[in-house]
Each structure stands twice: as structure tokens, then as C-alpha cells.
Design a protein around this motif. Structure first.
Motif, PDB file in Angstrom:
ATOM      1  N   ARG A  16     -71.728 109.072  44.620  1.00 28.38           N
ATOM      2  CA  ARG A  16     -71.738 108.181  43.454  1.00 28.38           C
ATOM      3  C   ARG A  16     -70.711 107.050  43.599  1.00 28.38           C
ATOM      4  NH1 ARG A  16     -73.661 112.983  41.478  1.00 28.38           N
ATOM      5  NH2 ARG A  16     -75.079 112.838  39.680  1.00 28.38           N
ATOM      6  N   TYR A  17     -69.544 107.395  44.157  1.00 30.65           N
ATOM      7  CA  TYR A  17     -68.448 106.425  44.203  1.00 30.65           C
ATOM      8  C   TYR A  17     -68.577 105.433  45.358  1.00 30.65           C
ATOM      9  CZ  TYR A  17     -66.145 110.019  41.283  1.00 30.65           C
ATOM     10  OH  TYR A  17     -65.825 110.931  40.313  1.00 30.65           O
ATOM     11  N   ARG A  32     -62.959 115.086  42.304  1.00 30.40           N
ATOM     12  CA  ARG A  32     -63.054 113.636  42.099  1.00 30.40           C
ATOM     13  C   ARG A  32     -61.968 112.906  42.891  1.00 30.40           C
ATOM     14  NH1 ARG A  32     -65.032 116.100  37.571  1.00 30.40           N
ATOM     15  NH2 ARG A  32     -66.664 115.007  36.372  1.00 30.40           N
ATOM     16  N   GLU A  80     -63.010 113.031  32.403  1.00 30.90           N
ATOM     17  CA  GLU A  80     -63.265 113.206  30.973  1.00 30.90           C
ATOM     18  C   GLU A  80     -62.891 111.940  30.209  1.00 30.90           C
ATOM     19  OE1 GLU A  80     -62.247 117.889  30.274  1.00 30.90           O
ATOM     20  OE2 GLU A  80     -60.580 116.499  30.575  1.00 30.90           O
ATOM     21  N   THR A 108     -66.163 101.829  32.266  1.00 29.65           N
ATOM     22  CA  THR A 108     -67.366 102.156  33.013  1.00 29.65           C
ATOM     23  C   THR A 108     -67.135 103.479  33.728  1.00 29.65           C
ATOM     24  OG1 THR A 108     -67.913  99.829  33.370  1.00 29.65           O
ATOM     25  CG2 THR A 108     -68.927 101.438  34.858  1.00 29.65           C
ATOM     26  N   CYS A 109     -67.912 104.490  33.376  1.00 24.00           N
ATOM     27  CA  CYS A 109     -67.741 105.815  33.960  1.00 24.00           C
ATOM     28  C   CYS A 109     -68.441 105.864  35.320  1.00 24.00           C
ATOM     29  CB  CYS A 109     -68.297 106.887  33.040  1.00 24.00           C
ATOM     30  SG  CYS A 109     -68.068 108.551  33.687  1.00 24.00           S
ATOM     31  N   ASP A 163     -68.632 108.311  37.315  1.00 20.57           N
ATOM     32  CA  ASP A 163     -69.337 109.574  37.530  1.00 20.57           C
ATOM     33  C   ASP A 163     -70.828 109.432  37.259  1.00 20.57           C
ATOM     34  OD1 ASP A 163     -66.854 110.607  38.005  1.00 20.57           O
ATOM     35  OD2 ASP A 163     -66.741 111.787  36.155  1.00 20.57           O
ATOM     36  N   ALA A 164     -71.188 108.463  36.432  1.00 21.79           N
ATOM     37  CA  ALA A 164     -72.588 108.282  36.038  1.00 21.79           C
ATOM     38  C   ALA A 164     -73.369 107.380  36.998  1.00 21.79           C
ATOM     39  CB  ALA A 164     -72.646 107.709  34.624  1.00 21.79           C
ATOM     40  N   PHE A 165     -72.708 106.846  38.022  1.00 20.83           N
ATOM     41  CA  PHE A 165     -73.423 106.012  38.993  1.00 20.83           C
ATOM     42  C   PHE A 165     -74.518 106.833  39.677  1.00 20.83           C
ATOM     43  CE2 PHE A 165     -69.887 102.697  40.071  1.00 20.83           C
ATOM     44  CZ  PHE A 165     -69.933 102.261  38.757  1.00 20.83           C
ATOM     45  N   ALA A 166     -75.608 106.176  40.050  1.00 20.48           N
ATOM     46  CA  ALA A 166     -76.688 106.849  40.762  1.00 20.48           C
ATOM     47  C   ALA A 166     -76.210 107.248  42.155  1.00 20.48           C
ATOM     48  CB  ALA A 166     -77.906 105.940  40.864  1.00 20.48           C
TER      49      ALA A 166
END
Length: 447
Positions: A35-36, A58, A93, A103-104, A106-109
Motif C-alpha cells: 500500500r505504501y 507499519r 489509528e 490522508t490515511c 493504510d487505505a491505499f490500494a
């Protein structure tokens, strides 16, 4: 270069006693890395998570990339709002009442086609910096940038000092009462066991009663605690029945009173390993106090100290400059060990007279009614005293009478104009999660 999967023990961690394997952990790191990876080189990412396994996964995923990882001391809305000046990217969190605009990541595709050859971070692997924040004990917190190379140097020193020096080094088990968001907890609770294949408990146990329950298995633990937590154990030490499960106790983040260290050593049949250093300097030295005789500090390997007009001057591979003048007074002995003689930066002027607050606090703590205390200069220029009373003081009928006694006690050494004008009494001093007093925040008690 160290491949991450070759460093971790097979059964590397637990969460409240439930096992967590290296295979599970590596899968978690890989999922975040995918994701990152789309983040632009040189970006900064804020990282906060209360669970140490989630946090560590993470952290190591971000460290595979040329990114700066910003570690806030907490996730309070104002803290996060202040840190938006550095970055709006966030991992971990995020509370519902947090400020908008993050912008989180963790939610990246995830990029499922990306190869994952996970390594331990370092400059040769292109890792960025870790960004910590000082406690702000004398003003606003400031950012401290640490390279992974400096972190790794410190981890190597810890392993060599406390483990490899033993006749039969073996894998250890770590459990903490402090947060991994600060450098002490991060190093001792997480990175040290991760780097050298030791075991760690992901949950933090701020209350000794909860820690005592966790110590009830077959392991022998390295307990990572703060001075404030250890001092509160002295009068009712619930860890005594579990002392066979405690292999070593570490304390850092502030001073542990010699009297408390001696009592704990008697109760637990071993000395507390006190570690001296700071976010800026890294670890400097260590000691265990077992008697009332002044106990010098032993510098870590590669560390040397001298004095400059009474203040300690540090030479260390963990700092950028050749020598750094510290805010502590000290004496360096002929064998390189050293004694700490109080802070050098807490001298204030009261009514045009210089007052050493460290010395006045030391005098106040000698009174039989006083358990702990903190002095600060108020906006009026006069001093305020925040005092936690011992059992004898709590049985006294009037705080006014106690104040009269304490003023008279200080008056034996300090001029009357220098004695604190305002007095406040609390059950215990308000230490933060690092076990430190934030003097710049204590004025609220005197409003």
C-alpha cells in the motif's frame, strides 16, 4: 543487509498472552508495504497505533521506503493538528474527533504485483529518518530526526552490553509498561527484540497489577518501566510474588530515587538497571543502585564524557557533532565512570536572587511529610510548589499547617523571598506516558 525473515524468531510475540508468529507478522508487513509503495520518495508519514504489533508492522513497512516516519507522542487532536504542519499522511489509528485533512495511507490500494524483499532498515537500504519529539519539559516539544543507522548502533550496543556479555546468551522475552511511541519504549520494547530475534509482549501494562498477571507463565521477562511507575511500587509491590519470572528490570526517562532503587532491589532480589540518556543523545550510560554509597554510571561502549565548568560534555557515535554540552552537572571519575550532580538548566531568578530549583526540590523531598514534589516559576515571577504527601502528611488535618511546616523547612536553607508562595497538594505528580514531568504544563495547578 539483513533480511527481515531471517531476524525474527518463529514465535516472536504475543498479544495478552495469545501467540503471534513471524509468518503472521511478515504477511502484515508485506500487506502494508504494497500500500505504501506508491508514496513519493522524501514524503513524511505520521504513524500512531496503540497495538505494538500493528505499529511495528507499519513501521517496518514504511522503513522499506525513502520516507520520514513521524512518531507523535500521542493521538490527541491538538497534537495531530500541530503535526499537520509536517505532513497530512497518516498510518495507523485515527480517532473520530481527530482534525480533518489527513490522508490515511493504510487505505491505499495495494500493488499485488510488487515484489516484497523485506529487509531491516538502514541508510544502505535507502530508509528515511525517524522523527521523535522531546517531552517539552521546559517549553514546546521539538522534532528530533534520528537516522536508522543511529538507531541500529544503539540496538547493537544494548545487545552487546546486556546479552552477549552473559555466559550463555539466549533469546529473551520483553514486556513493557511504557509506550512504543517514545524512543525508550520503541527501542527496548520493540526494536531490540525484533532486531535480535527475541520475544515481546505487544500489550502495554501501565498498572503493575495487570503486569503481575502477565508474568505468570514459564518465561523470564525483561521488564521495561518508567521511574514513576517503579516508585509507586515501593509501598505495595505486587510484583514480589512474581520475582522469579523477572530476569531484569529497566528504568529510563527520568531519575529513579536511590532510596526507591534500593528498596526495589531488596524486594525483587535484583537491582533495577537504570539507563541515562535522552532522545537527542541516545543512551549514555547505565547503573544499578544497591546501597546508599554513591553509585557511578558506566558509559556505554564508544561513549566518553568530560566536564566543562561543571557540566558534562558528551562524545558519542550517536550524535552529529564532535562534542555536546549536556544540561546535567556531573563528575567524571578516573576510570571513565561518572556521577550525576543535578540539572544545570533550572536556575531561576526570584526577586533578583538566583534559585536552583533542583536543589530546592531536593531539600523539600528530605522533609518526612513529602513523598514527591515539583517546583516551577509562575508568571508572577514567584515560585509554586506541587507536592505529593506521604502517609504521614496525608494524616495531617490541615494543608495550611503543612504549608507552614514546609516553608519553615525550606527557610532553613533559602531566603524567605525565594520560598514558594503558592502550594498545591496532589495524590501523585502528573507524569506523562514517558514517566516525565512536563514543567511547562504544571502552571494549570496554580491558576
Amino acid at each position: 543487509m539483513y533480511n527481515l525473515k531471517n531476524l525474527l524468531g518463529e514465535h516472536m510475540a504475543s498479544r495478552d498472552g495469545c501467540a503471534f508468529s513471524s509468518a503472521q507478522f511478515l504477511a502484515l508487513v508485506e500487506s502494508f508495504y504494497r500500500r505504501y509503495a506508491s508514496l513519493e520518495a522524501g514524503s513524511s508519514v505520521l504513524l500512531y497505533h496503540s497495538d505494538s504489533i500493528e505499529f511495528a508492522a507499519r513501521l517496518l513497512a514504511l522503513a522499506q521506503l525513502p520516507l520520514d516516519i513521524v512518531l507523535p507522542p500521542n493521538a490527541q487532536p491538538q497534537t495531530l493538528c500541530d503535526l499537520q504542519k509536517i505532513t497530512s499522511f497518516y498510518a495507523g489509528e485515527l480517532e473520530a474527533d481527530s482534525p480533518p485533512g489527513f490522508t490515511c495511507v493504510d487505505a491505499f490500494a495495494p500493488d499485488s504485483s510488487l515484489a516484497c524483499d523485506l529487509h531491516w532498515p538502514g541508510s544502505a537500504q535507502g530508509s528515511g529518518s525517524l522523527v521523535f519529539f522531546t517531552s517539552g519539559s521546559s517549553g514546546p516539544a521539538k522534532a528530533i530526526y534520528k537516522s536508522w543507522d543511529a538507531i541500529n548502533c544503539e540496538l547493537e550496543t544494548l545487545e552487546q552490553t546486556f546479552i552477549c556479555a552473559e555466559p550463555k546468551p539466549e533469546h529473551l522475552s520483553f514486556v513493557a509498561m511504557v509506550s512504543h511511541q517514545h524512543i525508550y519504549g520503541l527501542l527496548f520494547k520493540l526494536l531490540w527484540p525484533l532486531r535480535f530475534g527475541h520475544f515481546f509482549e505487544a500489550s502495554s501494562y501501565q498498572y503493575p497489577e495487570h503486569l503481575a498477571k502477565r508474568l505468570g507463565d514459564h518465561r523470564r521477562w525483561q521488564v521495561v518501566a518508567s521511574p514513576a511507575q517503579l516508585s509507586r511500587l515501593v509501598d505495595d509491590n505486587v510484583l514480589v510474588p512474581k520475582r522469579a519470572q523477572i530476569e531484569r528490570i529497566f528504568s529510563s526517562g527520568g531519575p529513579l530515587a536511590d532510596s526507591d532503587a534500593i528498596t526495589l532491589a531488596e524486594q525483587l532480589h535484583q537491582g533495577v538497571v537504570q539507563v541515562y540518556g535522552s532522545t537527542e543523545t541516545g543512551g549514555i550510560g547505565y547503573r544499578s543502585v544497591l546501597s546508599t554509597t554513591a553509585t557511578p554510571w558506566q558509559p556505554f561502549a564508544g561513549i566518553s564524557l568530560s566536564t566543562d565548568e561543571g557540566r558534562l560534555a558528551l562524545q558519542s557515535p550517536l550524535i552529529d557533532e564532535p562534542i555536546r554540552l549536556l544540561d546535567d552537572k556531573g563528575q567524571v571519575l578516573s576510570d571513565g565512570r561518572f556521577l550525576l550532580l543535578g540539572r544545570a538548566d533550572r536556575t531561576v531568578k526570584v526577586a533578583e536572587k538566583r534559585v536552583d530549583l533542583v536543589g530546592m526540590e531536593a531539600r523539600l523531598r528530605q522533609h518526612p511529610l513529602v513523598c514527591a514534589c515539583a517546583l516551577l516559576q509562575l508568571s508572577s515571577g514567584r515560585l509554586g510548589a506541587l507536592v505529593a504527601l506521604g502517609n504521614a502528611g496525608e494524616s495531617q488535618a490541615s494543608s495550611r499547617e503543612i504549608t507552614v511546616q514546609l516553608k519553615a523547612w525550606l527557610g532553613q536553607e533559602f531566603e524567605a523571598v525565594c520560598v514558594p508562595r503558592k502550594w498545591r497538594y496532589v495524590e501523585q505528580l502528573p507524569y506523562n506516558s514517558q514517566g516525565k514531568l512536563i514543567y511547562s504544563q504544571l502552571e494549570q495547578y496554580f491558576v
